[in-house]
Design a protein around this motif. Structure first.
Motif, short mmCIF file in Angstrom:
data_model
loop_
_atom_site.label_atom_id
_atom_site.label_comp_id
_atom_site.label_asym_id
_atom_site.label_seq_id
_atom_site.Cartn_x
_atom_site.Cartn_y
_atom_site.Cartn_z
N UNK A 199 -3.51 -6.48 11.67
CA UNK A 199 -4.26 -7.15 13.37
C UNK A 199 -4.11 -7.94 14.16
N UNK A 200 -4.31 -8.79 14.95
CA UNK A 200 -4.05 -9.80 15.53
C UNK A 200 -4.50 -10.13 16.88
N UNK A 201 -5.08 -11.38 16.81
CA UNK A 201 -5.98 -12.21 17.75
C UNK A 201 -5.78 -13.37 18.22
N UNK A 202 -6.11 -13.64 19.46
CA UNK A 202 -5.08 -14.90 20.04
C UNK A 202 -6.27 -16.18 19.26
N UNK A 203 -7.42 -16.26 18.59
CA UNK A 203 -7.75 -17.71 18.35
C UNK A 203 -7.74 -17.37 16.52
N UNK A 204 -7.46 -16.47 16.01
CA UNK A 204 -6.82 -16.91 14.47
C UNK A 204 -6.20 -16.15 14.01
N UNK A 205 -5.58 -16.05 12.78
CA UNK A 205 -4.60 -15.23 11.57
C UNK A 205 -5.36 -13.80 11.29
N UNK A 206 -5.33 -12.71 11.40
CA UNK A 206 -6.34 -11.45 10.71
C UNK A 206 -5.64 -10.66 9.58
N UNK A 207 -6.19 -10.78 8.13
CA UNK A 207 -5.63 -10.05 7.38
C UNK A 207 -4.77 -9.10 8.09
N UNK A 208 -4.34 -8.56 6.63
CA UNK A 208 -3.59 -7.54 7.11
C UNK A 208 -4.13 -6.58 5.63
N UNK A 209 -4.17 -5.16 5.48
CA UNK A 209 -4.49 -4.28 4.38
C UNK A 209 -3.00 -3.21 4.59
N UNK A 210 -2.69 -2.94 2.97
CA UNK A 210 -1.69 -1.96 3.43
C UNK A 210 -2.23 -1.50 1.91
N UNK A 211 -1.39 -0.42 2.05
CA UNK A 211 -1.45 0.40 0.38
C UNK A 211 -0.38 2.13 0.02
N UNK A 212 0.16 2.40 -0.48
CA UNK A 212 1.12 3.08 -1.23
C UNK A 212 -0.39 4.40 -1.50
N UNK A 213 -0.12 5.21 -0.76
CA UNK A 213 -0.97 6.63 -1.60
C UNK A 213 0.03 7.95 -1.18
N UNK A 214 -0.33 9.06 -2.12
CA UNK A 214 0.16 9.74 -1.94
C UNK A 214 -0.72 11.25 -1.11
N UNK A 215 0.02 11.59 -0.90
CA UNK A 215 -0.53 12.85 -0.40
C UNK A 215 -1.62 13.82 -0.76
N UNK A 216 -1.44 13.29 -2.93
CA UNK A 216 -2.37 14.86 -3.46
C UNK A 216 -3.98 13.56 -3.62
N UNK A 217 -3.34 12.95 -3.08
CA UNK A 217 -4.97 11.35 -2.94
C UNK A 217 -5.11 11.65 -1.76
N UNK A 218 -4.91 12.13 -1.04
CA UNK A 218 -5.44 11.31 0.34
C UNK A 218 -5.84 12.50 1.00
N UNK A 219 -5.24 14.15 0.76
CA UNK A 219 -5.42 15.04 1.22
C UNK A 219 -7.32 15.63 1.12
N UNK A 220 -7.25 16.52 1.63
CA UNK A 220 -8.50 17.35 1.73
C UNK A 220 -8.39 18.79 2.15
N UNK A 221 -8.39 18.83 1.44
CA UNK A 221 -7.95 20.85 1.43
C UNK A 221 -8.91 21.30 1.98
N UNK A 222 -8.68 22.60 2.78
CA UNK A 222 -9.16 23.96 3.58
C UNK A 222 -9.86 24.75 3.06
N UNK A 223 -11.15 25.23 3.71
CA UNK A 223 -11.41 26.63 2.71
C UNK A 223 -10.05 27.03 2.55
#
Length: 276
Positions: A63-87
């Motif tokens: 995140x960026x702002x001209x007023x203040x610093x913004x805390x970032x967010x990061x994560x290492x994810x695998x396909x198995x954890x984020x994939x939502x399967x089709x019918x």
């Protein structure tokens, strides 16, 4: 693929977010090609082309702002954890007298997975009287057959079944499939057909029995039973040995003349002894 995030409660009005994705294997990095916005602020990312993504990826929301610093967010994810399967694919229903066999194929996924890595949920509903049918959710573990036997004796009302998929270890259900119908619109009509078949079968059986009986009686008339000669010696019934002689009286005109002889009994006189 859609990635979303929420604006922080303490974030300034001019905050802006950017998403970067890095392939951990080949160290390739790219920024989100199409952001999702809310009042001009990036709150998500849509990726149409996933060819550059590996099994494990590093996600960074900065995140960026001209007023203040913004805390970032990061994560290492695998396909198995984020994939939502089709019918699942090719859903079919085949019914017999007592059951309906529901079968399907595993969905297409980004990486090849075995059948046992899936879990399925079936939603079976009866179309008529739906408020009394209940929500019949049935969970089935994936295997090489991918089938479920649903008890449904004939005559059966019309039902629908739809199926969704999840990972066997991480329960994150995908979207439902299109409903597949099975059964009859009017089960009472099917019951009437069964009654008609029963009545028709009874009539046919009665006609067959009547024809056989008529043929048997006709054969008895064409070939009557020959009476047996009465066996007086072995007959168990008592015989009437009384003879009425009047029945055997002869005709007076045909009778022979008979001479009647009178017989008298004569008693001999015994002589007295001399000297009496």
């Amino acid at each position: 693929m859609n990635c979303t995030w929420a604006k922080g409660q303490a974030a300034p009005d001019d905050v802006q977010y950017f998403l970067y994705i890095r392939d951990l294997k080949q160290r390739r990095e790219r920024e989100c090609p199409h952001y999702l916005e809310d009042s001009g602020t990036h709150v998500g990312c849509h990726l149409e082309d996933l060819s550059g993504l590996a099994y494990y990826n590093y996600f960074l929301v900065n995140g960026t702002s001209q007023r203040t610093g913004i805390q970032f967010f990061d994560s290492i994810l695998s396909w198995k954890k984020i994939e939502i399967y089709s019918p699942p694919n090719n859903i079919s229903v085949h019914c017999n007298v007592s059951h309906c066999l529901i079968q399907w194929e595993k969905p297409v996924t980004r990486h090849a997975l075995s059948n046992r890595e899936f879990k399925y949920q079936l939603d079976i509903q009866r179309l008529k009287n739906k408020e009394h049918s209940g929500n019949q959710l049935i969970e089935v573990s994936g295997n090489w057959e991918n089938k479920h036997n649903f008890p449904s004796p004939e005559p059966r009302a019309k039902h629908t079944v739809k199926i969704r998929t999840s990972d066997a270890r991480i329960q994150r259900w995908g979207s439902w499939s299109q409903p597949v119908e099975f059964g009859s619109d009017d089960p009472e009509a099917s019951l009437v057909h069964i009654y008609m078949l029963v009545v028709l079968g009874t009539l046919v059986s009665a006609l067959i029995i009547g024809c056989l009986l008529k043929r048997f009686l006709a054969s008895r008339r064409l070939f009557p039973r020959i009476p047996h000669v009465k066996d007086k010696w072995n007959d168990n019934h008592p015989s009437d040995h009384q003879v009425i002689w009047e029945k055997f009286a002869s005709d007076p005109q045909k009778a022979d003349n008979e001479e009647i002889v009178t017989v008298e009994e004569v008693t001999a006189v015994t002589a007295a002894p001399a000297g009496v």
